[in-house]
Motif scaffolding. Structure first.
Motif, PDB file in Angstrom:
ATOM      1  N   GLN A  66       6.047  63.690  72.786  1.00 26.33           N
ATOM      2  CA  GLN A  66       7.104  62.680  72.708  1.00 26.33           C
ATOM      3  C   GLN A  66       8.213  63.125  71.756  1.00 26.33           C
ATOM      4  O   GLN A  66       9.397  62.944  72.059  1.00 26.33           O
ATOM      5  CB  GLN A  66       6.535  61.336  72.245  1.00 26.33           C
ATOM      6  CG  GLN A  66       5.702  60.642  73.286  1.00 26.33           C
ATOM      7  CD  GLN A  66       5.022  59.399  72.752  1.00 26.33           C
ATOM      8  OE1 GLN A  66       4.857  59.234  71.540  1.00 26.33           O
ATOM      9  NE2 GLN A  66       4.610  58.529  73.655  1.00 26.33           N
ATOM     10  N   ARG A  67       7.840  63.713  70.624  1.00 17.99           N
ATOM     11  CA  ARG A  67       8.853  64.201  69.673  1.00 17.99           C
ATOM     12  C   ARG A  67       9.685  65.316  70.294  1.00 17.99           C
ATOM     13  O   ARG A  67      10.905  65.358  70.141  1.00 17.99           O
ATOM     14  CB  ARG A  67       8.197  64.680  68.379  1.00 17.99           C
ATOM     15  CG  ARG A  67       7.777  63.570  67.457  1.00 17.99           C
ATOM     16  CD  ARG A  67       7.444  64.091  66.077  1.00 17.99           C
ATOM     17  NE  ARG A  67       6.396  65.092  66.091  1.00 17.99           N
ATOM     18  CZ  ARG A  67       5.153  64.894  65.692  1.00 17.99           C
ATOM     19  NH1 ARG A  67       4.774  63.723  65.245  1.00 17.99           N
ATOM     20  NH2 ARG A  67       4.275  65.874  65.716  1.00 17.99           N
ATOM     21  N   VAL A  68       9.028  66.233  71.004  1.00 15.49           N
ATOM     22  CA  VAL A  68       9.749  67.325  71.665  1.00 15.49           C
ATOM     23  C   VAL A  68      10.713  66.759  72.704  1.00 15.49           C
ATOM     24  O   VAL A  68      11.861  67.199  72.795  1.00 15.49           O
ATOM     25  CB  VAL A  68       8.754  68.330  72.302  1.00 15.49           C
ATOM     26  CG1 VAL A  68       9.464  69.314  73.214  1.00 15.49           C
ATOM     27  CG2 VAL A  68       7.985  69.067  71.214  1.00 15.49           C
ATOM     28  N   ASP A  69      10.276  65.764  73.468  1.00 17.08           N
ATOM     29  CA  ASP A  69      11.154  65.133  74.463  1.00 17.08           C
ATOM     30  C   ASP A  69      12.345  64.454  73.810  1.00 17.08           C
ATOM     31  O   ASP A  69      13.466  64.530  74.308  1.00 17.08           O
ATOM     32  CB  ASP A  69      10.379  64.119  75.301  1.00 17.08           C
ATOM     33  CG  ASP A  69       9.433  64.767  76.287  1.00 17.08           C
ATOM     34  OD1 ASP A  69       9.590  65.973  76.581  1.00 17.08           O
ATOM     35  OD2 ASP A  69       8.521  64.060  76.767  1.00 17.08           O
ATOM     36  N   GLU A  70      12.128  63.789  72.683  1.00 17.08           N
ATOM     37  CA  GLU A  70      13.225  63.130  71.970  1.00 17.08           C
ATOM     38  C   GLU A  70      14.247  64.151  71.471  1.00 17.08           C
ATOM     39  O   GLU A  70      15.454  63.938  71.582  1.00 17.08           O
ATOM     40  CB  GLU A  70      12.685  62.326  70.788  1.00 17.08           C
ATOM     41  CG  GLU A  70      11.960  61.069  71.182  1.00 17.08           C
ATOM     42  CD  GLU A  70      11.328  60.358  69.995  1.00 17.08           C
ATOM     43  OE1 GLU A  70      11.761  60.584  68.841  1.00 17.08           O
ATOM     44  OE2 GLU A  70      10.399  59.577  70.230  1.00 17.08           O
ATOM     45  N   ILE A  71      13.757  65.251  70.939  1.00 18.79           N
ATOM     46  CA  ILE A  71      14.663  66.304  70.459  1.00 18.79           C
ATOM     47  C   ILE A  71      15.426  66.893  71.631  1.00 18.79           C
ATOM     48  O   ILE A  71      16.636  67.131  71.542  1.00 18.79           O
ATOM     49  CB  ILE A  71      13.877  67.404  69.701  1.00 18.79           C
ATOM     50  CG1 ILE A  71      13.231  66.828  68.447  1.00 18.79           C
ATOM     51  CG2 ILE A  71      14.799  68.560  69.327  1.00 18.79           C
ATOM     52  CD1 ILE A  71      12.196  67.742  67.825  1.00 18.79           C
ATOM     53  N   ALA A  72      14.751  67.114  72.748  1.00 17.92           N
ATOM     54  CA  ALA A  72      15.404  67.667  73.937  1.00 17.92           C
ATOM     55  C   ALA A  72      16.511  66.727  74.425  1.00 17.92           C
ATOM     56  O   ALA A  72      17.595  67.185  74.799  1.00 17.92           O
ATOM     57  CB  ALA A  72      14.376  67.912  75.038  1.00 17.92           C
ATOM     58  N   ARG A  73      16.256  65.428  74.412  1.00 11.43           N
ATOM     59  CA  ARG A  73      17.289  64.460  74.815  1.00 11.43           C
ATOM     60  C   ARG A  73      18.471  64.490  73.856  1.00 11.43           C
ATOM     61  O   ARG A  73      19.629  64.362  74.266  1.00 11.43           O
ATOM     62  CB  ARG A  73      16.700  63.054  74.905  1.00 11.43           C
ATOM     63  CG  ARG A  73      15.887  62.826  76.172  1.00 11.43           C
ATOM     64  CD  ARG A  73      15.589  61.361  76.403  1.00 11.43           C
ATOM     65  NE  ARG A  73      14.884  60.720  75.306  1.00 11.43           N
ATOM     66  CZ  ARG A  73      13.564  60.694  75.162  1.00 11.43           C
ATOM     67  NH1 ARG A  73      12.800  61.276  76.051  1.00 11.43           N
ATOM     68  NH2 ARG A  73      13.011  60.077  74.138  1.00 11.43           N
ATOM     69  N   VAL A  93      13.904  75.664  73.434  1.00 11.05           N
ATOM     70  CA  VAL A  93      13.562  76.550  74.549  1.00 11.05           C
ATOM     71  C   VAL A  93      13.580  75.780  75.859  1.00 11.05           C
ATOM     72  O   VAL A  93      14.151  76.241  76.858  1.00 11.05           O
ATOM     73  CB  VAL A  93      12.186  77.217  74.313  1.00 11.05           C
ATOM     74  CG1 VAL A  93      11.670  77.892  75.572  1.00 11.05           C
ATOM     75  CG2 VAL A  93      12.270  78.206  73.172  1.00 11.05           C
ATOM     76  N   LEU A  94      12.992  74.591  75.871  1.00 12.42           N
ATOM     77  CA  LEU A  94      12.952  73.795  77.095  1.00 12.42           C
ATOM     78  C   LEU A  94      14.351  73.435  77.583  1.00 12.42           C
ATOM     79  O   LEU A  94      14.638  73.489  78.774  1.00 12.42           O
ATOM     80  CB  LEU A  94      12.145  72.516  76.879  1.00 12.42           C
ATOM     81  CG  LEU A  94      10.640  72.680  76.748  1.00 12.42           C
ATOM     82  CD1 LEU A  94       9.991  71.361  76.345  1.00 12.42           C
ATOM     83  CD2 LEU A  94      10.049  73.182  78.045  1.00 12.42           C
ATOM     84  N   GLU A  95      15.224  73.062  76.671  1.00 12.78           N
ATOM     85  CA  GLU A  95      16.558  72.619  77.054  1.00 12.78           C
ATOM     86  C   GLU A  95      17.509  73.759  77.383  1.00 12.78           C
ATOM     87  O   GLU A  95      18.311  73.651  78.291  1.00 12.78           O
ATOM     88  CB  GLU A  95      17.181  71.763  75.953  1.00 12.78           C
ATOM     89  CG  GLU A  95      16.728  70.330  75.968  1.00 12.78           C
ATOM     90  CD  GLU A  95      17.034  69.624  77.281  1.00 12.78           C
ATOM     91  OE1 GLU A  95      18.209  69.559  77.683  1.00 12.78           O
ATOM     92  OE2 GLU A  95      16.092  69.131  77.900  1.00 12.78           O
ATOM     93  N   LEU A  96      17.432  74.847  76.638  1.00  8.39           N
ATOM     94  CA  LEU A  96      18.460  75.881  76.761  1.00  8.39           C
ATOM     95  C   LEU A  96      18.093  77.047  77.669  1.00  8.39           C
ATOM     96  O   LEU A  96      18.978  77.769  78.119  1.00  8.39           O
ATOM     97  CB  LEU A  96      18.819  76.409  75.375  1.00  8.39           C
ATOM     98  CG  LEU A  96      19.351  75.358  74.396  1.00  8.39           C
ATOM     99  CD1 LEU A  96      19.606  75.989  73.041  1.00  8.39           C
ATOM    100  CD2 LEU A  96      20.587  74.675  74.929  1.00  8.39           C
ATOM    101  N   SER A  97      16.825  77.242  77.960  1.00  8.50           N
ATOM    102  CA  SER A  97      16.446  78.432  78.725  1.00  8.50           C
ATOM    103  C   SER A  97      16.547  78.253  80.233  1.00  8.50           C
ATOM    104  O   SER A  97      16.504  79.229  80.963  1.00  8.50           O
ATOM    105  CB  SER A  97      15.029  78.873  78.362  1.00  8.50           C
ATOM    106  OG  SER A  97      14.101  77.886  78.777  1.00  8.50           O
ATOM    107  N   GLY A  98      16.724  77.048  80.708  1.00 14.81           N
ATOM    108  CA  GLY A  98      16.751  76.818  82.145  1.00 14.81           C
ATOM    109  C   GLY A  98      18.078  77.093  82.810  1.00 14.81           C
ATOM    110  O   GLY A  98      18.180  77.071  84.027  1.00 14.81           O
ATOM    111  N   GLY A  99      19.127  77.327  82.050  1.00 19.60           N
ATOM    112  CA  GLY A  99      20.432  77.593  82.628  1.00 19.60           C
ATOM    113  C   GLY A  99      21.186  76.340  83.028  1.00 19.60           C
ATOM    114  O   GLY A  99      22.230  76.409  83.666  1.00 19.60           O
ATOM    115  N   LYS A 100      20.656  75.200  82.669  1.00 15.46           N
ATOM    116  CA  LYS A 100      21.262  73.916  83.031  1.00 15.46           C
ATOM    117  C   LYS A 100      22.668  73.752  82.451  1.00 15.46           C
ATOM    118  O   LYS A 100      23.513  73.085  83.021  1.00 15.46           O
ATOM    119  CB  LYS A 100      20.349  72.798  82.515  1.00 15.46           C
ATOM    120  CG  LYS A 100      20.766  71.408  82.841  1.00 15.46           C
ATOM    121  CD  LYS A 100      19.707  70.443  82.296  1.00 15.46           C
ATOM    122  CE  LYS A 100      20.068  68.999  82.514  1.00 15.46           C
ATOM    123  NZ  LYS A 100      19.029  68.119  81.967  1.00 15.46           N
TER     124      LYS A 100
END
Length: 74
Positions: free
Chosen positions: A10-17, A53-60
């Motif tokens: 949940q913390r990782v998801d909050e940071i990603a958002r 890593v989750l947010e930035l590595s996907g090329g989004k």
């Protein structure tokens, strides 16, 4: 999944958002500074790294080059 793993996720998801909101300019610099100050003092570096890593590595969020003739992004 244990409670600590669920909390960590949940913390990782909050940071990603938060990262997404800042990249898309849905959050102003004052709120971003407050949020990052809170995250950096309360969350482990491993969780921050995982969110980045989750947010930035996907090329989004890849920027497209500007057109040479009109300057617009395609």
């Amino acid at each position: 999944m244990t409670m600590s793993e669920k909390t960590r996720e949940q913390r990782v998801d909050e940071i990603a958002r938060m990262i997404e909101a800042q990249l898309l300019r849905n959050i102003d610099s004052m709120r971003a500074k407050e949020a990052w100050t809170h995250v950096l003092t309360t969350v482990s570096s491993e969780e921050i790294v995982q969110a980045l890593v989750l947010e930035l590595s996907g090329g989004k969020y890849m920027l497209t080059p500007r057109c040479n003739c009109c300057g617009q992004r395609r």
